[in-house]
Design a protein around this motif. Structure first.
Motif, mmCIF file in Angstrom:
data_model
loop_
_atom_site.group_PDB
_atom_site.id
_atom_site.type_symbol
_atom_site.label_atom_id
_atom_site.label_comp_id
_atom_site.label_asym_id
_atom_site.label_seq_id
_atom_site.Cartn_x
_atom_site.Cartn_y
_atom_site.Cartn_z
ATOM 1 N N LEU A 291 33.401 41.087 39.698
ATOM 2 C CA LEU A 291 33.458 40.548 41.058
ATOM 3 C C LEU A 291 34.171 41.494 42.020
ATOM 4 C CD1 LEU A 291 32.990 38.280 43.095
ATOM 5 C CD2 LEU A 291 34.996 37.105 42.170
ATOM 6 N N THR A 292 35.278 42.087 41.599
ATOM 7 C CA THR A 292 36.014 43.022 42.458
ATOM 8 C C THR A 292 35.763 44.474 42.064
ATOM 9 O OG1 THR A 292 38.040 43.124 41.121
ATOM 10 C CG2 THR A 292 37.865 41.316 42.714
ATOM 11 N N GLY A 293 34.752 44.731 41.265
ATOM 12 C CA GLY A 293 34.513 46.085 40.808
ATOM 13 C C GLY A 293 35.617 46.594 39.908
ATOM 14 N N PHE A 325 47.891 32.092 43.232
ATOM 15 C CA PHE A 325 47.266 33.247 43.869
ATOM 16 C C PHE A 325 45.794 33.006 44.200
ATOM 17 C CE2 PHE A 325 51.000 34.952 41.784
ATOM 18 C CZ PHE A 325 51.548 35.736 42.806
ATOM 19 N N MET A 326 45.430 31.750 44.315
ATOM 20 C CA MET A 326 44.055 31.405 44.670
ATOM 21 C C MET A 326 43.675 32.042 46.003
ATOM 22 S SD MET A 326 42.437 27.608 45.168
ATOM 23 C CE MET A 326 40.736 27.378 45.685
ATOM 24 N N GLY A 327 42.504 32.685 46.038
ATOM 25 C CA GLY A 327 42.025 33.268 47.286
ATOM 26 C C GLY A 327 42.846 34.445 47.758
ATOM 27 N N ASN A 328 43.488 35.159 46.843
ATOM 28 C CA ASN A 328 44.302 36.318 47.239
ATOM 29 C C ASN A 328 43.514 37.220 48.187
ATOM 30 O OD1 ASN A 328 44.839 39.437 46.252
ATOM 31 N ND2 ASN A 328 46.695 38.294 46.708
ATOM 32 N N PRO A 329 44.043 37.474 49.387
ATOM 33 C CA PRO A 329 43.276 38.236 50.384
ATOM 34 C C PRO A 329 42.920 39.646 49.944
ATOM 35 C CG PRO A 329 45.134 37.098 51.397
ATOM 36 C CD PRO A 329 45.317 36.964 49.933
ATOM 37 N N LEU A 330 43.830 40.307 49.245
ATOM 38 C CA LEU A 330 43.561 41.676 48.803
ATOM 39 C C LEU A 330 42.396 41.699 47.820
ATOM 40 C CD1 LEU A 330 44.344 44.646 48.853
ATOM 41 C CD2 LEU A 330 46.108 44.148 47.131
ATOM 42 N N ALA A 331 42.421 40.788 46.848
ATOM 43 C CA ALA A 331 41.327 40.708 45.879
ATOM 44 C C ALA A 331 40.022 40.326 46.561
ATOM 45 C CB ALA A 331 41.664 39.700 44.784
ATOM 46 N N CYS A 332 40.069 39.382 47.489
ATOM 47 C CA CYS A 332 38.850 38.957 48.185
ATOM 48 C C CYS A 332 38.256 40.097 49.015
ATOM 49 C CB CYS A 332 39.144 37.764 49.089
ATOM 50 S SG CYS A 332 39.498 36.218 48.213
ATOM 51 N N ALA A 333 39.113 40.880 49.665
ATOM 52 C CA ALA A 333 38.637 41.992 50.484
ATOM 53 C C ALA A 333 37.905 43.022 49.626
ATOM 54 C CB ALA A 333 39.801 42.642 51.223
ATOM 55 N N VAL A 334 38.466 43.337 48.457
ATOM 56 C CA VAL A 334 37.821 44.305 47.577
ATOM 57 C C VAL A 334 36.536 43.708 47.001
ATOM 58 C CG1 VAL A 334 38.091 45.729 45.516
ATOM 59 C CG2 VAL A 334 40.021 45.407 47.057
ATOM 60 N N ALA A 335 36.554 42.413 46.679
ATOM 61 C CA ALA A 335 35.341 41.760 46.175
ATOM 62 C C ALA A 335 34.216 41.828 47.208
ATOM 63 C CB ALA A 335 35.637 40.310 45.812
ATOM 64 N N ASN A 336 34.555 41.624 48.476
ATOM 65 C CA ASN A 336 33.537 41.722 49.519
ATOM 66 C C ASN A 336 32.937 43.127 49.572
ATOM 67 O OD1 ASN A 336 33.478 39.076 50.633
ATOM 68 N ND2 ASN A 336 35.440 39.457 51.625
ATOM 69 N N ALA A 337 33.789 44.131 49.402
ATOM 70 C CA ALA A 337 33.288 45.509 49.404
ATOM 71 C C ALA A 337 32.391 45.753 48.194
ATOM 72 C CB ALA A 337 34.463 46.487 49.410
ATOM 73 N N SER A 338 32.783 45.223 47.038
ATOM 74 C CA SER A 338 31.985 45.381 45.824
ATOM 75 C C SER A 338 30.624 44.703 45.969
ATOM 76 C CB SER A 338 32.738 44.803 44.624
ATOM 77 O OG SER A 338 31.959 44.872 43.451
#
Length: 465
Positions: A291-293, A325-338
């Motif tokens: 999901l996050t590469g 840590f649900m919805g961690n913004p850093l992880a979500c941002a990288v997931a969007n890029a992936s």
């Protein structure tokens, strides 16, 4: 001796505990000094350095390679804004965008409810826990409170937390280690193998699953399965028709269908989601790993509007789960890029290229007496060894894991074998030459550790790194 004088590996052995391993002072370890693209630079216990191709994608997650500039940039942008906020009562752009992306990418079929609601979780195991809890809450809210068990497939693997362990294979999983603590679920036979299944095999399997579902329908909440490919349970591919059968049986008996796409999702089997091989839409789907590469831990559970609405109207009034840590913004941002990289569509040609190279490169392993099977699906390649006791495939490991790993490193490849399998799930960005070299290194390592070839001339042509 001070910590600065001891090697990093020695310091690790003194204080860390690694997955699926004893707390041991002689655990085989390599230090990662750098990672770039599909390569790792390793340092061994003696100070020797090795550059290896990562055939594992760091446990199937680093699909775009290491130090991917697009993912790096996404992480840096989000760090400059904020790295984390609680998700209770707050929201943020990366989480909303990720939910919208997942909903738009999820499997769909005419006449079936879409997966429209997303619950973000910390890891794959947790997403499965959430899915199982959701299924039970759904049945309770729908007026069927006795439905609290699950129908799972033998050979399946769904994670290491307690509810997830309870739906893993009852023999090859961890049930014997935790007697009395894991739920007593219902287990259907493993589907027939994709490579050899006949219509008769599939029909017989359908009948057996139908009997189990009918017998236990008043106590089952859902069916859970890894579609098309069972991962950690044996890298076992089975016909897509069997996924359609599970959908039909679930509908017939009022059960939810949970598809665990943690290992298979985001293109690994040749479709964006393995469920699409069967044209099936589940009621609940779990994703993670890629999901996050491979940059950060993140997973998600998706469900239909009906499931979400029924639970929300139930007595509890909510889905009873909430990670810190649900919805961690850093992880979500990288997931969007992936997911943005996947949106470009090049992954399909990448997976086909990697798969073709693995198929050709692993073929010489069939000449080894120790090898029972060689198979590929999508960007997955498997060498299966004969088990020590053919009458009991779970008795002992056929692969000398430490020896095969060392031999593969010597041939420039990083693998992580388990039980009787030496396998590869390379990053999608691997070239044909790189994927071929991974396969050659795997064949060479198995040949060195587990015997000689029946045809040395045939094997030699395929094992040079």
């Amino acid at each position: 001796m001070s910590s600065t004088q001891r090697s990093l590996i020695q310091r690790d052995r003194a204080s860390l505990w690694h997955p699926y391993a004893p707390a041991s002072g002689d655990l085989p370890l390599w230090e990662v000094e750098a990672a770039d693209g599909v390569r790792l630079r390793l340092r061994d216990d003696d100070g020797g350095r090795h550059q290896v191709l990562d055939a594992m994608s760091s446990w199937w997650s680093v699909i775009h390679g290491y130090r991917n500039p697009f993912l790096d940039a996404a992480a840096k942008r989000q760090i400059d804004a904020f790295s984390h906020v609680m998700f209770g009562g707050l929201t943020h752009g990366p989480a909303v965008e990720l939910a919208e992306r997942l909903v738009s990418m999820a499997p769909s079929a005419e006449g079936r409810p879409r997966l429209e609601r997303v619950f973000l979780a910390d890891s794959g195991s947790i997403s499965v826990e959430v899915a199982l809890k959701l299924a039970v809450q759904f049945q309770t809210a729908a007026g069927r409170p006795k439905r609290q068990r699950f129908l799972s497939l033998r050979g399946g693997y769904h994670g290491d937390t307690f509810a997830a362990m309870g739906v893993c294979d009852p023999v090859d999983g961890m049930h014997s280690a935790f007697p009395g603590l894991l739920a007593a679920n219902v287990f259907a036979p493993r589907p027939p193998a994709a490579a050899t299944a006949t219509a008769e095999d599939i029909g017989q399997w359908r009948a057996e699953v139908e009997v189990l579902a009918a017998r236990h329908s008043d106590e089952l909440a859902a069916i859970i399965a890894e579609p098309v490919l069972q991962g950690a349970g044996g890298m076992f591919a089975y016909p897509a028709e069997c996924v359609r059968i599970l959908r039909e049986i679930a509908d017939r008996h009022g059960l939810l269908l949970i598809l665990d796409e943690i290992a298979t999702g985001f293109g690994r089997t040749g479709e964006l989601f393995a469920a699409s091989h069967a044209g099936v839409v589940p009621d609940i789907m779990c994703v993670g790993k890629a999901l996050t590469g491979g940059y950060l831990t993140l997973a998600a559970m998706l469900c239909t509007r009906e499931v979400a609405g029924t639970v929300s109207r139930g007595a509890a009034g909510a889905l009873l789960h909430g990670p810190t840590f649900m919805g961690n913004p850093l992880a979500c941002a990288v997931a969007n890029a992936s997911l943005g990289i996947l949106d470009g569509g090049a992954w399909r040609a990448d997976v086909a290229r990697v798969g073709a190279a693995l198929e050709a490169g692993l073929a010489p392993a069939r000449e080894l007496d120790a090898v029972a099977d060689v198979r590929t699906i999508g960007a997955v390649g498997v060498i299966e060894l004969h088990c020590p006791n053919e009458g009991d495939p779970n008795e002992g490991d056929a692969v000398d894991v430490a020896a095969v790993t060392r031999a593969a490193v010597a041939h420039g490849v990083w693998v992580r074998p388990f039980r009787n399998l030496v396998y590869a799930m390379p990053p999608y960005i691997s070239t044909a030459a790189e994927a071929g070299a991974m396969a050659a290194g795997m064949v060479a390592a198995v040949a060195e550790v587990h015997g000689v070839a029946r045809s040395a001339a045939t094997l030699a042509a395929g094992v040079r790194p």
